[in-house]
Design a protein around this motif. Sequence first.
Motif, PDB file in Angstrom:
ATOM      1  N   GLU A 137      89.368  21.182  45.890  1.00  0.00           N
ATOM      2  CA  GLU A 137      90.465  21.886  45.251  1.00  0.00           C
ATOM      3  C   GLU A 137      90.082  23.297  44.934  1.00  0.00           C
ATOM      4  O   GLU A 137      90.824  24.246  45.245  1.00  0.00           O
ATOM      5  N   LYS A 138      88.791  23.342  44.337  1.00  0.00           N
ATOM      6  CA  LYS A 138      88.342  24.676  43.941  1.00  0.00           C
ATOM      7  C   LYS A 138      88.151  25.568  45.134  1.00  0.00           C
ATOM      8  O   LYS A 138      88.555  26.750  45.141  1.00  0.00           O
ATOM      9  N   VAL A 139      87.452  24.953  46.184  1.00  0.00           N
ATOM     10  CA  VAL A 139      87.205  25.712  47.386  1.00  0.00           C
ATOM     11  C   VAL A 139      88.511  26.114  48.025  1.00  0.00           C
ATOM     12  O   VAL A 139      88.709  27.273  48.395  1.00  0.00           O
ATOM     13  N   LEU A 140      89.418  25.191  48.073  1.00  0.00           N
ATOM     14  CA  LEU A 140      90.709  25.452  48.697  1.00  0.00           C
ATOM     15  C   LEU A 140      91.435  26.593  47.999  1.00  0.00           C
ATOM     16  O   LEU A 140      91.937  27.530  48.630  1.00  0.00           O
ATOM     17  N   ARG A 141      91.359  26.422  46.630  1.00  0.00           N
ATOM     18  CA  ARG A 141      92.046  27.439  45.878  1.00  0.00           C
ATOM     19  C   ARG A 141      91.499  28.800  46.122  1.00  0.00           C
ATOM     20  O   ARG A 141      92.217  29.766  46.370  1.00  0.00           O
ATOM     21  N   LYS A 142      90.159  28.960  46.155  1.00  0.00           N
ATOM     22  CA  LYS A 142      89.524  30.240  46.339  1.00  0.00           C
ATOM     23  C   LYS A 142      89.703  30.769  47.749  1.00  0.00           C
ATOM     24  O   LYS A 142      90.084  31.910  47.955  1.00  0.00           O
ATOM     25  N   ASP A 143      89.440  29.807  48.715  1.00  0.00           N
ATOM     26  CA  ASP A 143      89.494  30.223  50.101  1.00  0.00           C
ATOM     27  C   ASP A 143      90.863  30.519  50.574  1.00  0.00           C
ATOM     28  O   ASP A 143      91.107  31.446  51.340  1.00  0.00           O
ATOM     29  N   GLY A 149      89.220  32.757  57.419  1.00  0.00           N
ATOM     30  CA  GLY A 149      88.998  31.521  58.255  1.00  0.00           C
ATOM     31  C   GLY A 149      89.266  30.210  57.526  1.00  0.00           C
ATOM     32  O   GLY A 149      88.587  29.263  57.748  1.00  0.00           O
ATOM     33  N   ARG A 150      90.188  30.188  56.620  1.00  0.00           N
ATOM     34  CA  ARG A 150      90.432  28.993  55.811  1.00  0.00           C
ATOM     35  C   ARG A 150      91.001  27.810  56.534  1.00  0.00           C
ATOM     36  O   ARG A 150      90.665  26.679  56.244  1.00  0.00           O
ATOM     37  N   ASP A 151      91.757  28.066  57.493  1.00  0.00           N
ATOM     38  CA  ASP A 151      92.317  26.945  58.228  1.00  0.00           C
ATOM     39  C   ASP A 151      91.245  26.125  58.919  1.00  0.00           C
ATOM     40  O   ASP A 151      91.283  24.901  58.899  1.00  0.00           O
ATOM     41  N   GLU A 152      90.234  26.901  59.521  1.00  0.00           N
ATOM     42  CA  GLU A 152      89.120  26.224  60.213  1.00  0.00           C
ATOM     43  C   GLU A 152      88.296  25.349  59.253  1.00  0.00           C
ATOM     44  O   GLU A 152      87.988  24.184  59.518  1.00  0.00           O
ATOM     45  N   VAL A 158      88.307  18.006  56.067  1.00  0.00           N
ATOM     46  CA  VAL A 158      89.113  16.780  56.233  1.00  0.00           C
ATOM     47  C   VAL A 158      88.399  15.795  57.159  1.00  0.00           C
ATOM     48  O   VAL A 158      88.317  14.610  56.865  1.00  0.00           O
ATOM     49  N   ASP A 159      87.809  16.365  58.208  1.00  0.00           N
ATOM     50  CA  ASP A 159      87.076  15.488  59.168  1.00  0.00           C
ATOM     51  C   ASP A 159      85.895  14.755  58.510  1.00  0.00           C
ATOM     52  O   ASP A 159      85.711  13.551  58.690  1.00  0.00           O
ATOM     53  N   GLU A 160      85.156  15.616  57.759  1.00  0.00           N
ATOM     54  CA  GLU A 160      83.969  15.011  57.095  1.00  0.00           C
ATOM     55  C   GLU A 160      84.345  13.864  56.166  1.00  0.00           C
ATOM     56  O   GLU A 160      83.725  12.781  56.162  1.00  0.00           O
ATOM     57  N   ILE A 161      85.332  14.101  55.349  1.00  0.00           N
ATOM     58  CA  ILE A 161      85.746  13.061  54.394  1.00  0.00           C
ATOM     59  C   ILE A 161      86.206  11.807  55.084  1.00  0.00           C
ATOM     60  O   ILE A 161      85.811  10.696  54.731  1.00  0.00           O
TER      61      ILE A 161
END
Lengths: 169, 343
Positions: A137-143, A149-152, A158-161
């Motif tokens: 969430e935090k990373v998403l929010r910041k990125d 390159g946030r989409d990448e 998502v893949d890792e999880i």
Amino acid sequence: MSLITPDFGLLVWMTLIFGIVFFVLAKWGFPMITDSVQKRADRINESIAKAREAEERLRNLSSEQEALIEKARKEQAAILKEAAASRDAIIEQAKVQARDEAAKITEQAMTRIAAEKESALRDVRTEVAMLSVAVAEKVLRKDLDSDPGRDELLGRLVDEISSSEELNS
Amino acid sequence: MRLLLVIFSLLMASPSTEVDLDMDEYLYGHVRDSYEWHITTINGKPVSIPLPVIVISKAGGGAHIFSSHHLEEGEYKGFSIATSGKYANKIVEKGSDGAQIRPWDFSITKNVLGLMINSAILVLIILLTARWYRKHDAAEEAPAGGTGIMEMMVTMVEDDIIKDCVGEDYKRYSPYLLTAFFFIFINNLMGIVPFFPGGANITGNIAVTLVLALFTFFTVNILGNKHYWKDILWPDVPTWLKVPIPLMPVIEIIGMFTKPFSLMVRLFANILAGHFMILGVIAVIFLTAKMGAAVNGGLTVVAVVLGVFMDCLELLVAFIQAYVFTMLSAVFIGLSRPKAETD
């Protein structure tokens, strides 16, 4: 010759004298002596027989005593042996019981440990999931705010999880 | 001791005693029966105990009792002591034809008196011994001293001779055999004692041993059982020895009599021979009296030593002959009571 011809007068006197001597001694002399001696001999024999009997009895008594002691000793040994055996049996039994008990306790502990572990893992997993979500969430929010390159990155996360999810299931 | 004897014998050899010793008279005079008891001779005079003469005349003179010293001078009441002939040294009377006749002679001679004295001693000893048992409980205590010795001897005869030789029912014969043993023994012993009341040659007299042997003979044959008589009359031998000539029965019947005969002669001859031997040894002293002091002295020592030895031997013989007579009597009695053959 007169030496070898028996004289009649002397024959008569000798017969008379010897007859009287024989009569007197046979009536009052010898039977008294021989009977008394015989009586004493009988008595001595009797006494000896009695003494032997008493001795025999005494010997029997002591042997009886010995037999009694022997018997007692045997009994004692038997009792001791029995006691030892029962003691051993009790110890053995206790050991077996203890072993069974220990095994049971161990098993129970194992089960509990397994259950604890399971629940702990579950907790950790939940925590990690929550942390991941928070981090994400935090990373998403910041990125999402700044990174081009946030989409990448989003896709890779998502893949890792999803892959770790697969591993855990 | 020996020296004393030598001196004594030298004194004896003095010339005054130089008389020829009548050896026959010396020997037979000491062993034969006599009407007086000669004790010793002092200064040529005989010292003797006169004994009662009891005679019943066969020539019709009646019965007489008188002292034997009447006969010293010669004839007395028609009786005298024959000096020679068939009846030498016996009382004889003259028959109607002048020949010597021997009356019924029941005199108390030296041997009869000796028998009486010895029997009295024996009866006294045995009854005194028996009295001890009457007064004491023999089962509780044993006698000591004289009674003990007598008990030992009685027991010895009873156990060694009578029980062994007679067999089962020995008790019936034991009084006779014991009496015979002690009777012979005491008479033998008293015969060795050289002075009154000993010295009578009793068991060396054939009349005495004949009576003893007859007692055994009658005991054996009267009390013998039927097996004994069967063994004599119909012994277990092949039949041809019994029929038609009864060879074995005849031998057996002769045997019945030879047994007591041997008893009689054995005792008589042994005791008589013993007396002769001692008398002979002592005679050496008197026979050599004329040969001078040295020879006589030396031989006297030898004679005394030999005499002591012979006396010891006679003590042994006195016992042995009593023992043998009793034992053989017991054996004959035992043989007269055989048991039925078990087959």
